[in-house]
Design an enzyme around this catalytic site. Structure first.
Site, PDB file in Angstrom:
ATOM      1  N   ASN A  11       0.865  -1.185   0.000  1.00 24.33           N
ATOM      2  CA  ASN A  11       0.000   0.000   0.000  1.00 24.33           C
ATOM      3  C   ASN A  11       0.901   1.235   0.000  1.00 24.33           C
ATOM      4  O   ASN A  11       1.525   1.541   1.009  1.00 24.33           O
ATOM      5  CB  ASN A  11      -0.885  -0.031   1.259  1.00 24.33           C
ATOM      6  CG  ASN A  11      -1.669   1.257   1.472  1.00 24.33           C
ATOM      7  OD1 ASN A  11      -1.796   2.077   0.564  1.00 24.33           O
ATOM      8  ND2 ASN A  11      -2.210   1.425   2.676  1.00 24.33           N
ATOM      9  N   TRP A  12       0.934   1.912  -1.130  1.00 25.75           N
ATOM     10  CA  TRP A  12       1.823   3.081  -1.245  1.00 25.75           C
ATOM     11  C   TRP A  12       1.262   4.335  -0.580  1.00 25.75           C
ATOM     12  O   TRP A  12       1.930   5.347  -0.504  1.00 25.75           O
ATOM     13  CB  TRP A  12       2.118   3.351  -2.718  1.00 25.75           C
ATOM     14  CG  TRP A  12       3.422   2.766  -3.173  1.00 25.75           C
ATOM     15  CD1 TRP A  12       4.086   1.712  -2.608  1.00 25.75           C
ATOM     16  CD2 TRP A  12       4.217   3.202  -4.288  1.00 25.75           C
ATOM     17  NE1 TRP A  12       5.240   1.467  -3.305  1.00 25.75           N
ATOM     18  CE2 TRP A  12       5.346   2.363  -4.348  1.00 25.75           C
ATOM     19  CE3 TRP A  12       4.073   4.202  -5.249  1.00 25.75           C
ATOM     20  CZ2 TRP A  12       6.335   2.506  -5.312  1.00 25.75           C
ATOM     21  CZ3 TRP A  12       5.051   4.332  -6.223  1.00 25.75           C
ATOM     22  CH2 TRP A  12       6.176   3.506  -6.245  1.00 25.75           C
ATOM     23  N   LYS A  13      -0.024   4.267  -0.176  1.00 25.35           N
ATOM     24  CA  LYS A  13      -0.667   5.462   0.415  1.00 25.35           C
ATOM     25  C   LYS A  13      -0.463   6.649  -0.548  1.00 25.35           C
ATOM     26  O   LYS A  13      -0.491   6.446  -1.756  1.00 25.35           O
ATOM     27  CB  LYS A  13      -0.117   5.710   1.824  1.00 25.35           C
ATOM     28  CG  LYS A  13      -0.200   4.432   2.676  1.00 25.35           C
ATOM     29  CD  LYS A  13       0.124   4.637   4.123  1.00 25.35           C
ATOM     30  CE  LYS A  13      -0.019   3.304   4.855  1.00 25.35           C
ATOM     31  NZ  LYS A  13       0.235   3.413   6.279  1.00 25.35           N
ATOM     32  N   HIS A  99      -9.415   1.254   5.799  1.00 18.91           N
ATOM     33  CA  HIS A  99      -8.089   1.473   6.386  1.00 18.91           C
ATOM     34  C   HIS A  99      -8.218   2.467   7.538  1.00 18.91           C
ATOM     35  O   HIS A  99      -8.970   3.436   7.453  1.00 18.91           O
ATOM     36  CB  HIS A  99      -7.114   1.995   5.319  1.00 18.91           C
ATOM     37  CG  HIS A  99      -5.693   1.975   5.790  1.00 18.91           C
ATOM     38  ND1 HIS A  99      -5.204   2.917   6.667  1.00 18.91           N
ATOM     39  CD2 HIS A  99      -4.678   1.112   5.548  1.00 18.91           C
ATOM     40  CE1 HIS A  99      -3.928   2.623   6.925  1.00 18.91           C
ATOM     41  NE2 HIS A  99      -3.592   1.543   6.259  1.00 18.91           N
ATOM     42  N   GLU A 101      -6.416   4.803   8.483  1.00 19.18           N
ATOM     43  CA  GLU A 101      -6.122   6.208   8.160  1.00 19.18           C
ATOM     44  C   GLU A 101      -7.348   6.888   7.566  1.00 19.18           C
ATOM     45  O   GLU A 101      -7.486   8.114   7.664  1.00 19.18           O
ATOM     46  CB  GLU A 101      -4.900   6.292   7.224  1.00 19.18           C
ATOM     47  CG  GLU A 101      -3.623   5.976   7.992  1.00 19.18           C
ATOM     48  CD  GLU A 101      -2.452   5.539   7.128  1.00 19.18           C
ATOM     49  OE1 GLU A 101      -2.524   5.638   5.895  1.00 19.18           O
ATOM     50  OE2 GLU A 101      -1.451   5.084   7.721  1.00 19.18           O
ATOM     51  N   GLU A 167      -4.951  -4.938  11.273  1.00 15.95           N
ATOM     52  CA  GLU A 167      -3.929  -3.897  11.391  1.00 15.95           C
ATOM     53  C   GLU A 167      -4.143  -3.114  12.684  1.00 15.95           C
ATOM     54  O   GLU A 167      -4.963  -2.184  12.710  1.00 15.95           O
ATOM     55  CB  GLU A 167      -4.026  -2.919  10.220  1.00 15.95           C
ATOM     56  CG  GLU A 167      -3.753  -3.519   8.876  1.00 15.95           C
ATOM     57  CD  GLU A 167      -3.211  -2.472   7.910  1.00 15.95           C
ATOM     58  OE1 GLU A 167      -2.124  -2.683   7.383  1.00 15.95           O
ATOM     59  OE2 GLU A 167      -3.856  -1.432   7.725  1.00 15.95           O
ATOM     60  N   GLY A 173       3.064   2.242  10.864  1.00 15.36           N
ATOM     61  CA  GLY A 173       4.065   3.295  10.715  1.00 15.36           C
ATOM     62  C   GLY A 173       4.828   3.621  11.991  1.00 15.36           C
ATOM     63  O   GLY A 173       5.547   4.618  12.044  1.00 15.36           O
ATOM     64  N   SER A 205       3.794  -2.079  10.413  1.00 14.81           N
ATOM     65  CA  SER A 205       5.257  -2.142  10.593  1.00 14.81           C
ATOM     66  C   SER A 205       5.874  -3.472  10.157  1.00 14.81           C
ATOM     67  O   SER A 205       6.855  -3.923  10.732  1.00 14.81           O
ATOM     68  CB  SER A 205       5.634  -1.820  12.046  1.00 14.81           C
ATOM     69  OG  SER A 205       5.331  -0.462  12.339  1.00 14.81           O
ATOM     70  N   GLY A 226       3.032  -1.144   4.305  1.00 15.32           N
ATOM     71  CA  GLY A 226       3.093   0.278   3.952  1.00 15.32           C
ATOM     72  C   GLY A 226       4.522   0.690   3.653  1.00 15.32           C
ATOM     73  O   GLY A 226       5.087   0.375   2.599  1.00 15.32           O
ATOM     74  N   GLY A 227       5.137   1.369   4.613  1.00 15.41           N
ATOM     75  CA  GLY A 227       6.443   1.997   4.411  1.00 15.41           C
ATOM     76  C   GLY A 227       7.515   1.105   3.811  1.00 15.41           C
ATOM     77  O   GLY A 227       8.251   1.527   2.908  1.00 15.41           O
TER      78      GLY A 227
END
Ligand code: PGA
Length: 248
Positions: A11-13, A99, A101, A167, A173, A205, A226-227
Site C-alpha cells: 500500500n503506497w498510500k 483502512h 487512516e 492492522e 508506521g 510495521s 506500507g512503508g
C-alpha cells in the site's frame, strides 16, 4: 506451519509519482517470475497511477493491482470520489476498504465500510477489509470487542470474495508490532467469526527483518505493507522471505 498461499499487499498510500509507480510495478512483477505459485502480490498505488501501472505490466502479469479506497455508490454527485467500477476499468482487481487512516478521518463507520466492500464485490474487485484497535483500545484490553464490531462490515459477503487485514492502528508506521501470540489471538478470532477459509493478513510495521516471524504466526496468510514496500528493494526482500516460507 505449512502454507499453500501467501498474500503480499503493498500500500503506497499518498506516495510516489507516475513513472516511479509504473517502474516499480514492472520490476516487482519481474521479481515474481520465480516465486512459488502460491505467492499472490498486489500493488496499491495512488488511484491516479493505476492506468500507468497496468500499461507497464504484461498481459499475464503475476502482480495484481489494487486501489486504496472506493466510494460505495455506483455513480453520482460525489465530488472527488472514485467508484469501484472506475477502479476496475483502470486495472485494479483489489481495493483496500476501512483502512484506519480513512476511519480516523471520521467518515468511515462500519456500515459504510460494509457498503464499500459490497460495491467492490459488485464491480468484480476483491476488497481487502481492514480492522484493528487503536492504542487506547489496546491498552484498555478492548481488542477483541473492537474486532468483533468492525467485522460486522464483513459478514454479508460470500467467503472467498474478500480478504481481511488485521492492522492494529498503533502498529502502523510506528515500528511497533504486537507479539506473535497477540497476532495469533486476533487472527484466530477473525477466523472463528468469519470461517477458517478466510485469508487474514497482518499489517502494521511489517518489514524485511520481521516478516518471517509474522508469516510464521498461526492464521496469518500474508501481510499488508506500507512503508517497507515503498522501495523495490524492500518489496523484493519480502517476496524472497515469503517465497522461502512457501517452499518450507
Ligand atoms: P506500515 O503501514 O507498514 O507503514 O506500518 C501499514 C498499513 O498502513 O497498511
Amino acid at each position: 506451519m505449512e502454507m499453500d498461499r501467501i498474500w503480499l499487499v503493498a500500500n503506497w498510500k499518498m506516495h510516489g509519482a507516475r513513472a516511479r509507480a509504473a517502474d516499480y510495478a514492472y520490476h516487482i512483477n519481474a521479481a515474481l517470475a520465480s516465486a512459488p505459485v502460491g505467492l499472490h502480490a498486489v500493488f496499491c498505488p495512488p488511484a491516479l497511477f493505476l492506468d500507468a501501472c497496468a500499461r507497464a505490466l504484461p498481459a499475464n502479469a503475476r502482480l495484481a493491482l489494487g486501489a486504496q479506497d472506493c466510494h460505495e455508490a455506483g455513480e453520482g454527485a460525489f465530488t472527488g470520489e472514485i467508484s469501484a467500477a472506475m477502479l476496475a476499468e483502470s486495472g485494479a482487481r483489489y481495493v483496500i476498504v476501512g483502512h484506519s487512516e480513512r476511519r480516523a478521518q471520521g467518515n468511515e463507520p462500519c456500515a459504510r465500510v460494509r457498503a464499500k466492500a459490497q460495491a467492490a464485490c459488485a464491480a468484480g474487485l476483491k476488497p481487502i477489509i481492514c480492522i484493528g484497535e487503536t492504542q487506547a483500545e489496546y491498552e484498555a484490553g478492548q481488542t477483541a470487542a473492537v474486532l468483533a464490531r468492525q467485522m460486522t462490515a464483513v459478514q454479508p459477503l460470500p467467503p472467498g470474495a474478500y480478504l481481511v487485514a488485521y492492522e492494529p492502528v498503533w502498529a502502523i508506521g510506528s515500528g511497533k508490532t504486537p507479539t506473535p501470540r497477540e497476532i495469533e489471538r486476533a487472527h484466530a478470532q477473525v477466523k472463528s467469526a468469519l470461517g477458517s477459509a478466510v485469508d487474514v493478513l497482518y499489517g502494521g510495521s511489517v518489514k524485511p527483518t520481521n516478516i518471517r516471524e509474522i508469516l510464521a504466526c498461526d492464521g496469518v496468510s500474508g501481510a499488508l505493507i506500507g512503508g517497507a514496500g515503498l522501495t523495490q528493494e524492500g518489496m523484493q526482500a519480502m517476496i524472497g522471505a515469503a517465497s522461502a516460507q512457501l517452499r518450507k
